[in-house]
Design a protein around this motif. Structure first.
Motif, PDB file in Angstrom:
ATOM      1  N   GLU A  64       2.710   1.809  -5.734  1.00 45.12           N
ATOM      2  CA  GLU A  64       2.308   3.044  -6.138  1.00 45.12           C
ATOM      3  C   GLU A  64       0.859   3.649  -5.285  1.00 45.12           C
ATOM      4  OE1 GLU A  64       4.860   1.603  -8.072  1.00 45.12           O
ATOM      5  OE2 GLU A  64       6.278   2.422  -6.909  1.00 45.12           O
ATOM      6  N   ASP A  65      -0.332   1.927  -6.128  1.00 46.61           N
ATOM      7  CA  ASP A  65      -1.689   1.764  -6.086  1.00 46.61           C
ATOM      8  C   ASP A  65      -2.172   2.160  -4.468  1.00 46.61           C
ATOM      9  OD1 ASP A  65      -1.627   3.092  -8.871  1.00 46.61           O
ATOM     10  OD2 ASP A  65      -1.269   1.162  -9.296  1.00 46.61           O
ATOM     11  N   ALA A  66      -1.208   1.262  -4.125  1.00 46.12           N
ATOM     12  CA  ALA A  66      -1.583   1.721  -2.452  1.00 46.12           C
ATOM     13  C   ALA A  66      -1.295   2.696  -2.128  1.00 46.12           C
ATOM     14  CB  ALA A  66      -0.746  -0.081  -1.980  1.00 46.12           C
ATOM     15  N   VAL A  67      -2.457   3.559  -1.447  1.00 51.38           N
ATOM     16  CA  VAL A  67      -1.940   4.291  -0.743  1.00 51.38           C
ATOM     17  C   VAL A  67      -2.842   5.025   0.594  1.00 51.38           C
ATOM     18  CG1 VAL A  67      -3.259   7.031  -1.006  1.00 51.38           C
ATOM     19  CG2 VAL A  67      -3.198   6.015  -2.760  1.00 51.38           C
ATOM     20  N   HIS A  68      -1.544   5.673   1.687  1.00 53.44           N
ATOM     21  CA  HIS A  68      -1.666   5.167   3.053  1.00 53.44           C
ATOM     22  C   HIS A  68      -2.677   6.550   2.987  1.00 53.44           C
ATOM     23  CE1 HIS A  68      -0.697   6.000   6.923  1.00 53.44           C
ATOM     24  NE2 HIS A  68      -0.516   4.600   7.000  1.00 53.44           N
ATOM     25  N   THR A  69      -4.422   5.916   3.897  1.00 56.11           N
ATOM     26  CA  THR A  69      -5.002   6.849   4.043  1.00 56.11           C
ATOM     27  C   THR A  69      -5.787   6.543   5.028  1.00 56.11           C
ATOM     28  OG1 THR A  69      -6.690   7.990   3.102  1.00 56.11           O
ATOM     29  CG2 THR A  69      -6.347   5.349   2.396  1.00 56.11           C
ATOM     30  N   GLY A  70      -6.573   7.163   5.723  1.00 58.60           N
ATOM     31  CA  GLY A  70      -7.742   7.169   6.743  1.00 58.60           C
ATOM     32  C   GLY A  70      -9.241   7.517   6.221  1.00 58.60           C
ATOM     33  N   VAL A  71      -9.190   7.463   4.672  1.00 57.85           N
ATOM     34  CA  VAL A  71     -10.327   7.389   4.027  1.00 57.85           C
ATOM     35  C   VAL A  71     -11.465   6.899   4.362  1.00 57.85           C
ATOM     36  CG1 VAL A  71     -10.078   6.814   2.064  1.00 57.85           C
ATOM     37  CG2 VAL A  71     -11.558   8.241   2.374  1.00 57.85           C
ATOM     38  N   ASP A  78      -9.183   6.220  13.626  1.00 59.43           N
ATOM     39  CA  ASP A  78      -7.727   6.559  14.161  1.00 59.43           C
ATOM     40  C   ASP A  78      -7.013   5.050  13.744  1.00 59.43           C
ATOM     41  OD1 ASP A  78      -8.183   9.046  15.252  1.00 59.43           O
ATOM     42  OD2 ASP A  78      -9.001   8.165  17.524  1.00 59.43           O
ATOM     43  N   ALA A  79      -7.182   4.747  12.621  1.00 52.19           N
ATOM     44  CA  ALA A  79      -6.307   3.311  12.316  1.00 52.19           C
ATOM     45  C   ALA A  79      -6.259   3.728  10.778  1.00 52.19           C
ATOM     46  CB  ALA A  79      -7.262   2.309  12.364  1.00 52.19           C
ATOM     47  N   PRO A  80      -5.612   4.173  10.496  1.00 52.35           N
ATOM     48  CA  PRO A  80      -4.598   4.634   9.036  1.00 52.35           C
ATOM     49  C   PRO A  80      -4.787   3.072   8.000  1.00 52.35           C
ATOM     50  CG  PRO A  80      -3.484   5.773  10.593  1.00 52.35           C
ATOM     51  CD  PRO A  80      -4.316   4.505  10.968  1.00 52.35           C
ATOM     52  N   HIS A  81      -4.639   3.086   6.555  1.00 47.88           N
ATOM     53  CA  HIS A  81      -4.527   1.245   5.573  1.00 47.88           C
ATOM     54  C   HIS A  81      -3.717   2.459   4.631  1.00 47.88           C
ATOM     55  CE1 HIS A  81      -8.598   3.628   6.589  1.00 47.88           C
ATOM     56  NE2 HIS A  81      -8.631   3.235   5.241  1.00 47.88           N
ATOM     57  N   ARG A  82      -3.653   0.673   3.921  1.00 51.85           N
ATOM     58  CA  ARG A  82      -3.446   1.027   2.344  1.00 51.85           C
ATOM     59  C   ARG A  82      -5.024   1.027   1.659  1.00 51.85           C
ATOM     60  NH1 ARG A  82       1.275   2.891   1.168  1.00 51.85           N
ATOM     61  NH2 ARG A  82       2.821   2.838   3.494  1.00 51.85           N
ATOM     62  N   ALA A  83      -5.373   1.778   0.715  1.00 48.39           N
ATOM     63  CA  ALA A  83      -6.104   1.007  -0.300  1.00 48.39           C
ATOM     64  C   ALA A  83      -5.774   1.578  -1.066  1.00 48.39           C
ATOM     65  CB  ALA A  83      -7.622   1.748   0.106  1.00 48.39           C
ATOM     66  N   LEU A  84      -6.429   1.094  -2.783  1.00 48.23           N
ATOM     67  CA  LEU A  84      -6.214   1.631  -3.832  1.00 48.23           C
ATOM     68  C   LEU A  84      -7.057   2.575  -4.274  1.00 48.23           C
ATOM     69  CD1 LEU A  84      -6.901  -2.209  -5.946  1.00 48.23           C
ATOM     70  CD2 LEU A  84      -4.521  -0.406  -5.097  1.00 48.23           C
ATOM     71  N   ARG A  85      -6.366   3.424  -4.816  1.00 46.84           N
ATOM     72  CA  ARG A  85      -6.862   4.933  -5.098  1.00 46.84           C
ATOM     73  C   ARG A  85      -8.335   4.555  -5.836  1.00 46.84           C
ATOM     74  NH1 ARG A  85      -5.569   9.726  -4.845  1.00 46.84           N
ATOM     75  NH2 ARG A  85      -3.852   9.153  -4.223  1.00 46.84           N
ATOM     76  N   ASN A  86      -9.253   5.392  -5.848  1.00 47.45           N
ATOM     77  CA  ASN A  86     -10.831   5.056  -6.213  1.00 47.45           C
ATOM     78  C   ASN A  86     -11.798   6.764  -6.430  1.00 47.45           C
ATOM     79  OD1 ASN A  86     -11.990   5.387  -3.508  1.00 47.45           O
ATOM     80  ND2 ASN A  86     -12.928   3.139  -3.432  1.00 47.45           N
ATOM     81  N   THR A  87     -12.908   6.373  -6.278  1.00 49.50           N
ATOM     82  CA  THR A  87     -14.348   7.717  -6.632  1.00 49.50           C
ATOM     83  C   THR A  87     -13.921   7.716  -5.431  1.00 49.50           C
ATOM     84  OG1 THR A  87     -15.324   6.622  -6.829  1.00 49.50           O
ATOM     85  CG2 THR A  87     -14.912   6.793  -8.625  1.00 49.50           C
ATOM     86  N   THR A  88     -14.317   7.301  -4.298  1.00 52.60           N
ATOM     87  CA  THR A  88     -14.185   8.174  -3.059  1.00 52.60           C
ATOM     88  C   THR A  88     -13.206   8.760  -2.513  1.00 52.60           C
ATOM     89  OG1 THR A  88     -16.060   6.092  -2.535  1.00 52.60           O
ATOM     90  CG2 THR A  88     -15.387   7.252  -0.397  1.00 52.60           C
ATOM     91  N   ALA A 142      -5.032  -2.995  -0.022  1.00 51.47           N
ATOM     92  CA  ALA A 142      -4.206  -3.828  -1.098  1.00 51.47           C
ATOM     93  C   ALA A 142      -2.936  -3.614  -0.042  1.00 51.47           C
ATOM     94  CB  ALA A 142      -4.207  -2.907  -2.092  1.00 51.47           C
ATOM     95  N   GLY A 143      -2.151  -3.514   0.336  1.00 52.74           N
ATOM     96  CA  GLY A 143      -0.876  -3.453   0.647  1.00 52.74           C
ATOM     97  C   GLY A 143       0.040  -2.871  -0.703  1.00 52.74           C
ATOM     98  N   GLN A 144       1.787  -2.852   0.255  1.00 53.89           N
ATOM     99  CA  GLN A 144       2.763  -2.244  -0.611  1.00 53.89           C
ATOM    100  C   GLN A 144       3.480  -3.816  -1.798  1.00 53.89           C
ATOM    101  OE1 GLN A 144       4.979  -0.455   2.178  1.00 53.89           O
ATOM    102  NE2 GLN A 144       5.160   1.240   0.858  1.00 53.89           N
TER     103      GLN A 144
END
Length: 169
Positions: A64-71, A78-88, A142-144
């Protein structure tokens, strides 16, 4: 997976996403994949140049910590990915997920590396050994399967050996 395998046969199919152990390999092969692509688990291999803080975050994370995002899209638009939630990621979400040019703190240097130079917020660079500064503000992909990687350091060869058990009959 079976639909893709049926549709493009005889082209080989690699499964990716959430595969971090032999069970994932067995499941992918059972669904018709001829192999797998494993990413997140190798970030914590002994030989990986992953920054120590990034390793800690990976080892403590759940799926659940691996958030699907485009940040972290600089370099990968245009390449969404998974990343750990952080300050950014949190600042970006709190601002309503604005696009480039309107993101909070855009252009700020969050970390530096003696060999690679400054890292600006939203860059698609991961923290490696030698980064100093707010490495928490960098992309921590980070992946699922992140919750399955375990808490001990292993050599890459041991990881490959364990994964290969999924191919044994």
């Amino acid at each position: 997976m079976p639909a893709v395998v049926d549709r493009i046969s005889p082209v080989p199919v690699l499964a990716a996403g959430g595969i971090c152990d032999a069970r994932g390999v067995r499941a992918a092969v059972a669904l018709g994949a001829c192999g797998v692509w494993v990413g997140t688990r190798f970030l914590v291999a002994e030989q990986a140049g992953t920054h120590p803080r990034y390793r800690e975050r990976l080892r403590a994370a759940t799926a659940e910590d691996a958030v699907h995002t485009g940040v972290f899209r600089d370099g990968w638009p245009d390449a969404p990915h998974r990343a750990l939630r952080n300050t950014t990621l949190t600042r970006w979400e709190d601002a309503g997920r604005p696009g480039p040019g309107a993101r909070p703190g855009e252009g700020e240097v969050v970390a530096e590396h003696a060999s690679f130079g400054p890292v600006r917020r939203y860059a698609d660079l991961v923290p490696v050994v030698g980064h100093v500064g707010d490495v928490e503000g960098m992309a921590m992909y980070a992946g699922q399967g992140v919750g399955l990687i375990g808490t001990t350091a292993e050599p890459a060869a041991s990881i490959v050996h364990e994964l290969s058990r999924g191919c044994a009959g």
